[in-house]
Scaffold this motif. Structure first.
Motif, PDB file in Angstrom:
ATOM      1  N   GLY A 136       0.812  -1.210   0.000  1.00  0.00           N
ATOM      2  CA  GLY A 136       0.000   0.000   0.000  1.00  0.00           C
ATOM      3  C   GLY A 136       0.846   1.260   0.000  1.00  0.00           C
ATOM      4  O   GLY A 136       0.575   2.211  -0.748  1.00  0.00           O
ATOM      5  N   TYR A 137       1.890   1.292   0.837  1.00  0.00           N
ATOM      6  CA  TYR A 137       2.796   2.439   0.861  1.00  0.00           C
ATOM      7  C   TYR A 137       3.432   2.644  -0.512  1.00  0.00           C
ATOM      8  O   TYR A 137       3.589   3.782  -0.984  1.00  0.00           O
ATOM      9  N   GLU A 138       3.846   1.552  -1.139  1.00  0.00           N
ATOM     10  CA  GLU A 138       4.511   1.651  -2.438  1.00  0.00           C
ATOM     11  C   GLU A 138       3.588   2.267  -3.483  1.00  0.00           C
ATOM     12  O   GLU A 138       3.996   3.158  -4.244  1.00  0.00           O
ATOM     13  N   LEU A 139       2.351   1.831  -3.529  1.00  0.00           N
ATOM     14  CA  LEU A 139       1.421   2.340  -4.539  1.00  0.00           C
ATOM     15  C   LEU A 139       1.078   3.808  -4.294  1.00  0.00           C
ATOM     16  O   LEU A 139       1.063   4.622  -5.228  1.00  0.00           O
ATOM     17  N   ILE A 140       0.787   4.160  -3.054  1.00  0.00           N
ATOM     18  CA  ILE A 140       0.422   5.547  -2.746  1.00  0.00           C
ATOM     19  C   ILE A 140       1.553   6.495  -3.125  1.00  0.00           C
ATOM     20  O   ILE A 140       1.349   7.509  -3.807  1.00  0.00           O
ATOM     21  N   THR A 141       2.756   6.198  -2.685  1.00  0.00           N
ATOM     22  CA  THR A 141       3.871   7.115  -2.931  1.00  0.00           C
ATOM     23  C   THR A 141       4.201   7.203  -4.417  1.00  0.00           C
ATOM     24  O   THR A 141       4.535   8.287  -4.921  1.00  0.00           O
ATOM     25  N   ARG A 142       4.115   6.097  -5.123  1.00  0.00           N
ATOM     26  CA  ARG A 142       4.403   6.138  -6.556  1.00  0.00           C
ATOM     27  C   ARG A 142       3.368   6.988  -7.299  1.00  0.00           C
ATOM     28  O   ARG A 142       3.729   7.750  -8.214  1.00  0.00           O
ATOM     29  N   PHE A 143       2.111   6.871  -6.949  1.00  0.00           N
ATOM     30  CA  PHE A 143       1.110   7.719  -7.589  1.00  0.00           C
ATOM     31  C   PHE A 143       1.352   9.188  -7.242  1.00  0.00           C
ATOM     32  O   PHE A 143       1.172  10.070  -8.093  1.00  0.00           O
ATOM     33  N   CYS A 144       1.769   9.468  -6.016  1.00  0.00           N
ATOM     34  CA  CYS A 144       2.052  10.851  -5.633  1.00  0.00           C
ATOM     35  C   CYS A 144       3.211  11.444  -6.427  1.00  0.00           C
ATOM     36  O   CYS A 144       3.302  12.673  -6.578  1.00  0.00           O
ATOM     37  N   ASP A 145       4.091  10.600  -6.949  1.00  0.00           N
ATOM     38  CA  ASP A 145       5.217  11.061  -7.750  1.00  0.00           C
ATOM     39  C   ASP A 145       4.833  11.372  -9.197  1.00  0.00           C
ATOM     40  O   ASP A 145       5.652  11.916  -9.947  1.00  0.00           O
TER      41      ASP A 145
END
Length: 466
Positions: A136-145
Motif C-alpha cells: 500500500g505504501y509503495e502504490l500511494i507514494t508512486r502515484f504521488c510522484d
C-alpha cells in the motif's frame, strides 16, 4: 509477475494487479520491516488518542445503526466497511500520522486503519499484515510522484490514498486477479474527491474523506467478489482516471516500474510528525525552537513584527491567503493554519492536542500575535527539493533587534528522523489514560514482534483493553 493476461485492461491497472498479488513477505528487507513497524506503532498511538475526539459520538451512532462483527477501536463492532471507515477516521483525525512529500503530498499510514480492520476479520498473520502495508505504501507514494494532483488539478490526494486502501484490503482478503482487476476498476471510476475538502473552513471531513475511501475500497472488493464487473480502461480510457483528474498530466514511469517487481521500500521515504499540525508547519515550530535555543524565550509584548519566509511550493500548500486560516474556528482549520500554529508555539513553546479547544482559537493573546505576522515567498528557498519544508522566521523585536530561525527538514523527516525512543515516548504520551502502563508496554512488544504474530487479533485485543 502474476499472470493477468486473461483480463482486459490498461497497463496501469495490470501493473498494479500484478504487483499486489506478486509481492510476498520475503521481499521486505530488514530496514523496511523495522521502519514499517515504527510507523504502525506511531499510527496506533494517534488512533487511540482519538477515542476522546469530538467526532467519536457521531461515529458511535453510525456503528450502532449497522451491527456487525468487525471491531472498531472506539465504537464496538459494526460491518466490515464501516469498521474500516471508523478505524481509518481515528488514524487520521488528529493530523498526527505520517506524511509523504512529493508532487502530491499524502498520509500513507491512513491505510493502517483498513489493514487492522480487514486483517482482524480474516485472522491475518503479522507477516501478511506487514506485507499488505508495504504494498500500500509503495502504490500511494508512486502515484504521488506522477502529478501535482492538488495544487495544479484541484483534486484531493486521497484519490491516490484510496488505491492503497484497496490494495491492502485485497492482499489481506487473498483475492484473485480477476476480482482485484474489477474492484480496482469500480473504485477508481467511482469515488473521486475534490480539493474543496481542504479549502476555507475545514470540517470533520478532512479526516472523513480518507475513511470514506477505505469504506469504498472494501465495498468495491465485496462487489467484485460477488461477481460484479467494472468498466474497461479505468485509468487510460478516454474518460478515465488520468484524463478526468489530471487532464493527461501524468508521468507513467513510477507505475511502469512496478512491472519489474521492485522490492517495496517506500516507507523509508515517508516522514513522521513530532507535532499534531499539517506537515509543512512542523518547520514553523522547529524554527521557533531554534530561536529560543539561540536567544532565549521571547515574550509576546517584546515582538514588533514576525516575518515568515516560504518557497513557492510550501506557500501554495500552506495557503496563507485563505482568510479562514487567520481566524480558525475548528480544530481542522487550526492545525492547517500557519499563523495560528506560529502564535500558539510562540506563546506556549509548542503545539499539542490540549491546544485544540475553542478558547485557544480566538483568544486575545493569540489574535494579538497573529496580527503581527506577515507571510512572504522567498525565491532563494526555491532551491530546496520538493520533499523539504524550508521555512525561515524572522522576529523583529521592539528594541530594534532581529532574531531568526530556519528549518528545512523538521524533526521526523527522513533526513532528521525521530529515534525509536522518541516514537515510543510519543505512543506512551498519546495513550496515557487510554491504556494502562502495562497495556502500553504490551502493545509496544507486540508491534516490535509483528512478523511473528500468528493472528492480528492478538494485537487488536491489546488495543481494546482499557
Amino acid at each position: 509477475m502474476v499472470d493477468v493476461s486473461n483480463v482486459v485492461g490498461d497497463y496501469i491497472e495490470d501493473a498494479i494487479v500484478g504487483y499486489v498479488l506478486g509481492v510476498s513477505f520475503d521481499d521486505l528487507d530488514a530496514d523496511v520491516l523495522g521502519k514499517l513497524k515504527l510507523h504502525v506503532l506511531d499510527s496506533i498511538g494517534v488512533t487511540l488518542a482519538s477515542r476522546s475526539a469530538e467526532p467519536i459520538p457521531a461515529l458511535n451512532r453510525v456503528a450502532s445503526m449497522f451491527p456487525g462483527d468487525s471491531p472498531t477501536l472506539c465504537c464496538g463492532s459494526t460491518t466490515l466497511d464501516l469498521a474500516s471507515f471508523i478505524n481509518t477516521f481515528m488514524v487520521r483525525y488528529w493530523d498526527y500520522n505520517d506524511t509523504y512529500i512529493s508532487k502530491t503530498p499524502s498520509h500513507p499510514s491512513d491505510i493502517i486503519g483498513t489493514a487492522l480492520t480487514v486483517a482482524s476479520r480474516y485472522g491475518s498473520s503479522g507477516r501478511d499484515f506487514l506485507t499488505a502495508l508495504a504494498i500500500g505504501y509503495e502504490l500511494i507514494t508512486r502515484f504521488c510522484d506522477t502529478t501535482y494532483l492538488e495544487t495544479v488539478h484541484g483534486w484531493d490526494h486521497t484519490n491516490f490514498t484510496g488505491i492503497g486502501h484497496l490494495a491492502v484490503a485485497a492482499k489481506l482478503m487473498h483475492v484473485n486477479s480477476n476480482v482485484l482487476w474489477n474492484a480496482l476498476s469500480i473504485y477508481v471510476t467511482s469515488y473521486n474527491a475534490t480539493r474543496q475538502i481542504r479549502v476555507g473552513e475545514l470540517s470533520h471531513w478532512k479526516a472523513g474523506i480518507t475513511a470514506d475511501k477505505a469504506r469504498n475500497a472494501v465495498m468495491a472488493l465485496i462487489f467484485a467478489m460477488s461477481g460484479l464487473t467494472g468498466p474497461s480502461k479505468p485509468f487510460e480510457g478516454e474518460r478515465g482516471f488520468i484524463r478526468q483528474l489530471m487532464n493527461g498530466d501524468f508521468d507513467p514511469s513510477p507505475i511502469r516500474e512496478l512491472e519489474n517487481m521492485p522490492k517495496p521500500n517506500a516507507v523509508l521515504r515517508v516522514h513522521l510528525k513530532k507535532y499534531p499540525v499539517e506537515y509543512y508547519l512542523q518547520s514553523v515550530i522547529d524554527s521557533l525552537t531554534r530561536i529560543r535555543e539561540d536567544y532565549g524565550r521571547i515574550g509576546i509584548d517584546d515582538v514588533d513584527e514576525i516575518n515568515v519566509h516560504l518557497n513557492e511550493h510550501v506557500f501554495r500548500i500552506a495557503n496563507p491567503d485563505n482568510p479562514e486560516r487567520w481566524f480558525p474556528r475548528t480544530k481542522e482549520t487550526a492545525d492547517h493554519s500557519l499563523p495560528w500554529v506560529l502564535a500558539i508555539a510562540l506563546i506556549h513553546g509548542t503545539v499539542d492536542l490540549s491546544h485544540y479547544r475553542a478558547e485557544y482559537y480566538s483568544s486575545n493573546e493569540v489574535v494579538n500575535v497573529m496580527r503581527r505576522i506577515k507571510v512572504n515567498i522567498d525565491p532563494e528557498l526555491n532551491k530546496y527539493p520538493p520533499d523539504s519544508s524550508p521555512i525561515r522566521i524572522t522576529i523583529k523585536l521592539r528594541n530594534g533587534k532581529e532574531v531568526e530561525g530556519f528549518t528545512a527538514y523538521p524533526r521526523g523527516h527522513v533526513k532528521n528522523p525521530m529515534s525509536e525512543d522518541e516514537i515510543e515516548e510519543k505512543f506512551r504520551r498519546l495513550t496515557r489514560g487510554v491504556l494502562t502502563r502495562e497495556g502500553q508496554e504490551e502493545v509496544i512488544r507486540l508491534v516490535k514482534d509483528l512478523e511473528n504474530l500468528t493472528n492480528i487479533n492478538t494485537l487488536i485485543k491489546a488495543l481494546t483493553q482499557t
